[in-house]
Scaffold this motif. Structure first.
Motif, short mmCIF file in Angstrom:
data_model
loop_
_atom_site.label_atom_id
_atom_site.label_comp_id
_atom_site.label_asym_id
_atom_site.label_seq_id
_atom_site.Cartn_x
_atom_site.Cartn_y
_atom_site.Cartn_z
N CYS A 14 -44.37 27.75 115.45
CA CYS A 14 -45.51 28.20 114.86
C CYS A 14 -46.49 27.77 114.00
O CYS A 14 -46.23 26.14 114.22
CB CYS A 14 -44.67 29.06 113.90
SG CYS A 14 -44.54 29.12 112.01
N CYS A 58 -43.26 33.28 109.41
CA CYS A 58 -42.99 33.62 110.62
C CYS A 58 -41.75 33.80 111.50
O CYS A 58 -40.83 33.08 110.73
CB CYS A 58 -43.52 32.81 112.25
SG CYS A 58 -45.42 32.18 111.21
N ALA A 61 -41.26 35.87 117.66
CA ALA A 61 -42.81 35.59 117.83
C ALA A 61 -43.09 36.49 119.77
O ALA A 61 -41.83 36.05 119.95
CB ALA A 61 -43.40 33.86 118.17
N SER A 84 -50.06 33.52 122.30
CA SER A 84 -48.72 35.04 121.92
C SER A 84 -49.27 34.95 120.55
O SER A 84 -50.34 34.77 120.14
CB SER A 84 -47.94 33.59 121.38
OG SER A 84 -48.67 32.48 120.98
N CYS A 86 -46.94 35.39 116.38
CA CYS A 86 -45.71 35.50 114.90
C CYS A 86 -45.39 37.01 114.60
O CYS A 86 -46.88 37.51 113.96
CB CYS A 86 -46.40 34.49 115.09
SG CYS A 86 -45.95 32.87 115.77
#
Length: 105
Positions: A14, A58, A61, A84, A86
């Protein structure tokens, strides 16, 4: 945008340096001997650096954009160059290392 296909063994973090891992990769298609990750594959994040701050760390995700022309089980594969997000922070995942032999677009 073309990029390497992500797989179970890819190193993905992340934005806050937490380790992200796919929960259910697609086992019927492999690259470098490991199952590929599709856009339907959720990720779990462990060790997010936001622990102890007012913003929650996070936790999960999901890849939002990946290959257009390469599918696994009818779902686009995730790419190192993909998009992407999260949850709950809304920040992206950062793929650091993936196999480089299979490139998809």
């Amino acid at each position: 945008m073309p990029g390497p296909i992500l797989h179970l063994g890819a190193t993905v973090l992340c934005t806050h340096a937490g380790q992200a891992a796919p929960t259910t990769p697609f086992p019927r298609v492999t690259v470098s001997g490991q199952p590929v990750v599709t856009l339907a594959t959720p990720y779990v994040v462990a060790g997010c650096g936001l622990t102890g701050t007012p913003t929650p760390p996070c936790v999960t995700a999901q890849w939002l954009a990946g290959a257009v022309r390469v599918l696994a089980g009818g779902t686009p594969v995730a790419l190192q160059s993909g998009t992407s997000m999260c949850t709950p922070t809304g920040t992206p995942l950062t793929p650091l290392a993936a196999q480089t032999r299979a490139i998809a677009s």
